[in-house]
Motif scaffolding. Sequence first.
Motif, PDB file in Angstrom:
ATOM      1  N   ALA A 107      43.185  46.861  51.519  1.00  0.00           N
ATOM      2  CA  ALA A 107      42.055  46.662  50.339  1.00  0.00           C
ATOM      3  C   ALA A 107      41.664  47.727  49.011  1.00  0.00           C
ATOM      4  N   MET A 108      41.482  46.949  48.658  1.00  0.00           N
ATOM      5  CA  MET A 108      41.309  47.229  47.357  1.00  0.00           C
ATOM      6  C   MET A 108      39.354  48.085  47.972  1.00  0.00           C
ATOM      7  N   PRO A 109      39.215  48.462  46.682  1.00  0.00           N
ATOM      8  CA  PRO A 109      37.487  48.629  47.199  1.00  0.00           C
ATOM      9  C   PRO A 109      36.382  47.202  47.414  1.00  0.00           C
ATOM     10  N   ASN A 110      36.938  45.945  46.566  1.00  0.00           N
ATOM     11  CA  ASN A 110      36.555  45.075  46.401  1.00  0.00           C
ATOM     12  C   ASN A 110      36.989  43.744  47.444  1.00  0.00           C
ATOM     13  N   ARG A 111      37.417  44.725  48.430  1.00  0.00           N
ATOM     14  CA  ARG A 111      38.079  44.494  49.434  1.00  0.00           C
ATOM     15  C   ARG A 111      38.676  42.700  48.874  1.00  0.00           C
ATOM     16  N   THR A 112      40.165  43.010  48.229  1.00  0.00           N
ATOM     17  CA  THR A 112      41.078  42.438  48.024  1.00  0.00           C
ATOM     18  C   THR A 112      42.628  42.692  48.847  1.00  0.00           C
ATOM     19  N   VAL A 113      43.546  42.224  48.979  1.00  0.00           N
ATOM     20  CA  VAL A 113      44.667  42.434  49.807  1.00  0.00           C
ATOM     21  C   VAL A 113      46.076  41.863  48.942  1.00  0.00           C
ATOM     22  N   TYR A 209      37.551  39.137  53.116  1.00  0.00           N
ATOM     23  CA  TYR A 209      38.819  39.349  52.483  1.00  0.00           C
ATOM     24  C   TYR A 209      39.298  39.209  51.181  1.00  0.00           C
ATOM     25  N   ASN A 210      39.180  38.939  49.909  1.00  0.00           N
ATOM     26  CA  ASN A 210      39.832  38.315  49.119  1.00  0.00           C
ATOM     27  C   ASN A 210      41.509  38.812  49.198  1.00  0.00           C
ATOM     28  N   PHE A 211      42.162  37.347  48.900  1.00  0.00           N
ATOM     29  CA  PHE A 211      43.902  37.994  49.082  1.00  0.00           C
ATOM     30  C   PHE A 211      44.259  37.138  47.443  1.00  0.00           C
ATOM     31  N   PRO A 224      48.688  41.616  37.730  1.00  0.00           N
ATOM     32  CA  PRO A 224      48.699  40.397  37.429  1.00  0.00           C
ATOM     33  C   PRO A 224      47.166  39.878  37.691  1.00  0.00           C
ATOM     34  N   PHE A 225      46.305  40.960  37.799  1.00  0.00           N
ATOM     35  CA  PHE A 225      44.224  41.163  38.064  1.00  0.00           C
ATOM     36  C   PHE A 225      44.225  41.030  36.235  1.00  0.00           C
ATOM     37  N   LEU A 226      45.416  41.948  35.275  1.00  0.00           N
ATOM     38  CA  LEU A 226      44.718  41.834  34.016  1.00  0.00           C
ATOM     39  C   LEU A 226      45.075  39.602  33.188  1.00  0.00           C
ATOM     40  N   ASN A 258      48.942  32.777  45.115  1.00  0.00           N
ATOM     41  CA  ASN A 258      47.761  32.081  44.081  1.00  0.00           C
ATOM     42  C   ASN A 258      46.479  33.393  45.072  1.00  0.00           C
ATOM     43  N   TYR A 259      45.528  33.112  44.460  1.00  0.00           N
ATOM     44  CA  TYR A 259      44.889  34.265  44.149  1.00  0.00           C
ATOM     45  C   TYR A 259      43.796  33.605  45.104  1.00  0.00           C
ATOM     46  N   VAL A 260      42.954  33.808  45.716  1.00  0.00           N
ATOM     47  CA  VAL A 260      41.695  33.133  46.658  1.00  0.00           C
ATOM     48  C   VAL A 260      40.544  34.234  47.160  1.00  0.00           C
ATOM     49  N   LYS A 261      39.392  33.915  46.085  1.00  0.00           N
ATOM     50  CA  LYS A 261      38.008  34.167  46.520  1.00  0.00           C
ATOM     51  C   LYS A 261      37.709  34.118  48.024  1.00  0.00           C
ATOM     52  N   SER A 262      36.979  34.812  48.895  1.00  0.00           N
ATOM     53  CA  SER A 262      36.814  34.776  50.548  1.00  0.00           C
ATOM     54  C   SER A 262      35.094  34.048  50.278  1.00  0.00           C
TER      55      SER A 262
END
Length: 394
Positions: A107-113, A209-211, A224-226, A258-262
């Motif tokens: 994961a990234m520091p902000n819990r995203t994979v 975790y967000n993914f 894509p995060f941009l 898709n991008y999903v926040k936990s």
Amino acid sequence: MYYDDGSKLGGHFLAEFGGGHHLNPKHTSYSFCNSLLKAVLLFAMITLTGLVFFRAPESPFQLPRSIYSSLHFSSSSVYNSRSCSSADSVSKISEKLWLKQVLERSAMPNRTVIITTLNEAWIEQDSIFDLFLESFTIGNQTNPLLRHLVIIALDPKAFDRCSALQLNCYFLGTEGVNFSNEAHFMTPDYLKMMWRRVDFLRSVLELGYNFVFTDADVMWLRNPFLHFFTDDTDFQIACDHFGGNPDDLNNAPNGGFNYVKSNNRTIEFYKFWYKSREVFPGKHDQEVLNNIKHNPYLKQIGMKIKFLDTAFFGGFCQPSKDLNLVTTMHANCCAGLNNKIHDLTILLEDWQEYLSLPDYIREERPPSWSVPQKCGPASFGSHSPRKKNFGGRR
Ligand SMILES: *[C@@H]1O[C@H](CO)[C@@H](O)[C@H](O)[C@H]1NC(C)=O
Ligand SMILES: *[C@@H]1O[C@H](CO)[C@@H](O)[C@H](O)[C@H]1NC(C)=O
Ligand SMILES: *[C@@H]1O[C@H](CO)[C@@H](O)[C@H](O)[C@H]1NC(C)=O
Ligand SMILES: *[C@@H]1O[C@H](CO)[C@@H](O)[C@H](O)[C@H]1NC(C)=O
């Protein structure tokens, strides 16, 4: 830190492990129970080798070998007794631990994979998976994202390949399904796998975790995060066809990206989505999503859904024409693995050509894609040798 070393060692040992007679699918009547055991034992090895590294860095190979052989022995005795039930409950717990560890490591520091699934049909030489990884390498600033990629292997061969590449790997078994095989579009096995995936992603959300979920036939050309919505959107999804308004529920979503926040809303949403398969029997997750997106229950739980513009998150259904904007390209609207490979190969060549142009040409007269050729809405549906289309959205 030492987890990383452990995972490399784990990968190294897996090669031996896979070659052992007791656990090699080639040499035994490989079963679900067996593959689960293999995954669990591998997890144990990774953990143990991590510990060994921590304690005795000067001789990392001595102890793991003895652990390896004792595990090997015990696994073969369990296998021979053909009793899976006790191993099952042990493995349930270990699976969860393993998943937690893989996610934590990736994961990234902000819990995203970043999560993708992989099976045997997609790992052959010069196959989709190679193109997928190549896209990260030649994409603009996408290479560092590979560290956050988690590969969900659906069969032992995919797992071996993942480990050999020293990526972050997790093994996801499904009872009674042989995911090594070509699973033809919309067969019972294909559907089982798609639904297993929805259920699995719910468990990732539950672990906090967000993914970003990405099919392996999505090429990552820019970060894509941009280009994601950074407001309070819970769930953002790419489209086969985008009508111009990201809030319009009539956009045609594609479950392959898709991008999903936990949070509680998304966990509830994934449960609802999974449960809805019973209301729409014989439909795959994307069709069901298309049905439930209008359901008042989503409003009730406060789910915020947005649809991603195909100008940034494109595909062969509706190609993003402006190479200055494109972020990802998906081989959707494409029947047949060979056609996907053909067009994606050209797509990556187009991209590299674009990168090699002088800045002023890129800015003033950017070229467009020379694909789709064998894919795309025109070809789609007319000729369909539906081969090895496992896991691919069309
Ligand atoms: C690549 O990314 C950098 C930094 O965001 C940017 O300055 C550059 O223009 C990008 N190149 C292309 C071809 O998009
Ligand atoms: C699963 O499929 C693979 C590839 O076709 C095959 O080698 C293996 O024997 C199959 N396993 C089972 C349990 O049917
Ligand atoms: C997590 O970090 C990445 C990289 O810094 C950033 O682009 C992304 O927006 C962040 N995600 C969340 C949910 O904060
Ligand atoms: C869900 O809601 C509960 C109680 O309202 C809260 O304690 C918990 O942190 C929430 N979980 C997530 C993942 O947001």
